[in-house]
Write a protein that holds these residues in place. Structure first.
Motif, mmCIF file in Angstrom:
data_model
loop_
_atom_site.group_PDB
_atom_site.id
_atom_site.type_symbol
_atom_site.label_atom_id
_atom_site.label_comp_id
_atom_site.label_asym_id
_atom_site.label_seq_id
_atom_site.Cartn_x
_atom_site.Cartn_y
_atom_site.Cartn_z
ATOM 1 N N ARG A 153 0.819 -1.208 0.000
ATOM 2 C CA ARG A 153 0.000 0.000 0.000
ATOM 3 C C ARG A 153 0.855 1.261 0.000
ATOM 4 N N ALA A 154 1.815 1.349 0.900
ATOM 5 C CA ALA A 154 2.631 2.560 1.017
ATOM 6 C C ALA A 154 3.655 2.600 -0.107
ATOM 7 N N PRO A 155 3.920 3.785 -0.661
ATOM 8 C CA PRO A 155 4.875 3.894 -1.777
ATOM 9 C C PRO A 155 6.249 3.314 -1.469
ATOM 10 N N MET A 156 6.771 3.538 -0.255
ATOM 11 C CA MET A 156 8.116 3.029 0.010
ATOM 12 C C MET A 156 8.125 1.502 0.070
ATOM 13 N N PHE A 157 7.008 0.902 0.444
ATOM 14 C CA PHE A 157 6.940 -0.552 0.424
ATOM 15 C C PHE A 157 6.679 -1.070 -0.986
ATOM 16 N N GLN A 158 6.050 -0.273 -1.808
ATOM 17 C CA GLN A 158 5.953 -0.637 -3.220
ATOM 18 C C GLN A 158 7.345 -0.696 -3.838
ATOM 19 N N ASP A 159 8.187 0.283 -3.491
ATOM 20 C CA ASP A 159 9.575 0.247 -3.956
ATOM 21 C C ASP A 159 10.294 -0.975 -3.400
ATOM 22 N N LEU A 160 10.064 -1.268 -2.124
ATOM 23 C CA LEU A 160 10.710 -2.427 -1.524
ATOM 24 C C LEU A 160 10.292 -3.710 -2.223
ATOM 25 N N ALA A 161 9.016 -3.826 -2.551
ATOM 26 C CA ALA A 161 8.545 -5.019 -3.242
ATOM 27 C C ALA A 161 9.281 -5.220 -4.564
ATOM 28 N N GLN A 205 13.327 -7.926 -7.781
ATOM 29 C CA GLN A 205 14.434 -7.803 -8.727
ATOM 30 C C GLN A 205 15.698 -8.500 -8.243
ATOM 31 N N TYR A 206 15.968 -8.405 -6.938
ATOM 32 C CA TYR A 206 17.212 -8.962 -6.404
ATOM 33 C C TYR A 206 16.998 -10.265 -5.633
ATOM 34 N N ARG A 207 15.755 -10.736 -5.633
ATOM 35 C CA ARG A 207 15.421 -11.997 -4.959
ATOM 36 C C ARG A 207 15.895 -11.983 -3.506
ATOM 37 N N LEU A 208 15.590 -10.884 -2.843
ATOM 38 C CA LEU A 208 16.012 -10.732 -1.458
ATOM 39 C C LEU A 208 15.119 -11.539 -0.524
ATOM 40 N N PRO A 209 15.696 -12.155 0.488
ATOM 41 C CA PRO A 209 14.870 -12.793 1.519
ATOM 42 C C PRO A 209 14.215 -11.732 2.390
ATOM 43 N N LEU A 210 13.019 -12.004 2.842
ATOM 44 C CA LEU A 210 12.321 -11.049 3.706
ATOM 45 C C LEU A 210 12.672 -11.230 5.184
ATOM 46 N N GLN A 211 13.239 -12.380 5.543
ATOM 47 C CA GLN A 211 13.518 -12.641 6.952
ATOM 48 C C GLN A 211 14.389 -11.571 7.602
ATOM 49 N N PRO A 212 15.458 -11.076 6.939
ATOM 50 C CA PRO A 212 16.226 -10.005 7.589
ATOM 51 C C PRO A 212 15.398 -8.759 7.872
ATOM 52 N N LEU A 213 14.443 -8.447 7.012
ATOM 53 C CA LEU A 213 13.592 -7.278 7.238
ATOM 54 C C LEU A 213 12.649 -7.507 8.413
ATOM 55 N N LEU A 272 21.416 -8.500 4.080
ATOM 56 C CA LEU A 272 20.808 -7.879 2.905
ATOM 57 C C LEU A 272 21.868 -7.402 1.909
ATOM 58 N N MET A 273 22.952 -6.809 2.424
ATOM 59 C CA MET A 273 24.003 -6.341 1.534
ATOM 60 C C MET A 273 24.659 -7.496 0.795
ATOM 61 N N LEU A 274 24.927 -8.579 1.482
ATOM 62 C CA LEU A 274 25.558 -9.721 0.822
ATOM 63 C C LEU A 274 24.629 -10.314 -0.234
ATOM 64 N N HIS A 275 23.334 -10.333 0.058
ATOM 65 C CA HIS A 275 22.385 -10.823 -0.955
ATOM 66 C C HIS A 275 22.348 -9.891 -2.157
ATOM 67 N N LEU A 276 22.408 -8.591 -1.928
ATOM 68 C CA LEU A 276 22.424 -7.656 -3.047
ATOM 69 C C LEU A 276 23.665 -7.855 -3.917
ATOM 70 N N TYR A 277 24.765 -8.199 -3.287
ATOM 71 C CA TYR A 277 25.998 -8.442 -4.030
ATOM 72 C C TYR A 277 26.081 -9.850 -4.608
ATOM 73 N N GLY A 278 25.109 -10.689 -4.311
ATOM 74 C CA GLY A 278 25.171 -12.070 -4.779
ATOM 75 C C GLY A 278 26.316 -12.835 -4.140
ATOM 76 N N ALA A 279 26.617 -12.526 -2.894
ATOM 77 C CA ALA A 279 27.778 -13.118 -2.221
ATOM 78 C C ALA A 279 27.406 -13.729 -0.872
ATOM 79 N N ALA A 280 26.166 -14.166 -0.709
ATOM 80 C CA ALA A 280 25.665 -14.600 0.601
ATOM 81 C C ALA A 280 25.924 -16.078 0.841
#
Length: 285
Positions: A75-83, A88-96, A132-140
């Motif tokens: 619903r919220a724009p910043m969470f739309q960006d997060l989605a 796009q980066y296949r991030l896990p939601l558990q860290p969030l 999250l950073m390691l996942h963004l870098y594909g190095a997790a």
């Protein structure tokens, strides 16, 4: 994970939002995640709202994460960006979710009773950023995640050692109650800024523990994979050296963080850069 002159970016730790070493392609996703983390941190910590109101607002954040997890439109724009970032980066939601759990704990803060409680808090307030950073870098990989945890928790503990007086004014004490009792440190030490032998013994223990933790995670800075991910290695070197340098400054002040809150100055940055340039993986054991 980032270092500034006081090891913080504004009042949310460990995010490399403005880093020159951050690849351009990752600046938007990192900014999106940071915006949410910072706003949630503000809800938990800023202003005079009662805990029930803070928790109600944070519950809205949790509901938004649930919607993303269920592939429902945020619903919220910043969470739309997060989605979009998550997709796009296949991030896990558990860290969030873990970060949100730490903010909820902040909103109803209770004193840390022992090291286990403090470290559990750090696993949720600091370590998810590194994941999250390691996942963004594909190095997790599991090894890198564990090393990242040591660095992120170490940085969080540096902040707690550095900001004893600041936190006391917010009616918070992060140094564990059992460690304080073991060294004969009472609330009067915090209230009066009393830096006696008991206080120095307590701080010495936690500075040593924090240094060991940062050093155990240091190999991450030297073990990032080839390509753009290696760029973060230099930032990690500075992060580790920044945390270690703050600890040295605390020791140089004879642990009087009440009157001499340590910050990094130009000379410290020169020392950190020199040390970062010659970092080596420490021997096992």
């Amino acid at each position: 994970m980032a270092a500034r002159t006081d090891t913080r970016i504004d009042h949310y730790e460990n995010f490399p939002v403005a880093s020159l070493l951050l690849p351009k392609a990752l600046r938007w996703p990192v900014t999106v995640i940071y915006r949410i983390a910072r706003s949630a941190d503000d809800i938990a910590d800023e202003g005079d709202a009662p805990a029930v109101e803070r928790l109600a607002l944070l519950a809205e954040y949790r509901a938004e994460l649930d919607r993303i997890a269920q592939d429902m439109p945020a619903r919220a724009p910043m969470f739309q960006d997060l989605a979009e970032v998550v997709r796009q980066y296949r991030l896990p939601l558990q860290p969030l979710y873990e970060l949100l759990s730490a903010f909820e704990q902040d909103a109803r803060f209770v004193r840390m009773t022992d090291a286990a409680m403090l470290l559990d808090y750090c696993t949720r307030s600091a370590n998810p950023v590194g994941h999250l950073m390691l996942h963004l870098y594909g190095a997790a990989t599991p090894e890198r995640l564990a090393q990242s945890d040591a660095i992120c928790t170490g940085l969080q503990l540096v902040n707690f050692c550095q900001d004893v007086a600041v936190d006391w004014r917010k009616q918070r004490v992060y140094l564990p109650a059992d460690a304080c009792a073991r060294h004969g440190v009472t609330d009067a030490h915090f209230a009066e800024g009393r830096c006696d032998a008991q206080w120095r013994a307590l701080m010495s223990e936690w500075v040593d523990r924090t240094r060991a933790m940062l050093q155990s995670g240091a190999p991450l800075a030297l073990g990032m994979p080839p390509g753009t991910a290696r760029r973060i290695g230099w930032e990690l070197r500075l992060i580790v050296q920044g945390g270690l340098r703050i600890l040295e400054r605390i020791e140089a002040a004879r642990y009087d963080v009440f009157r001499q809150r340590p910050t990094l100055r130009a000379a410290d940055w020169c020392i950190m850069l020199a040390r970062a340039a010659v970092m080596r993986v420490p021997p096992a054991g």
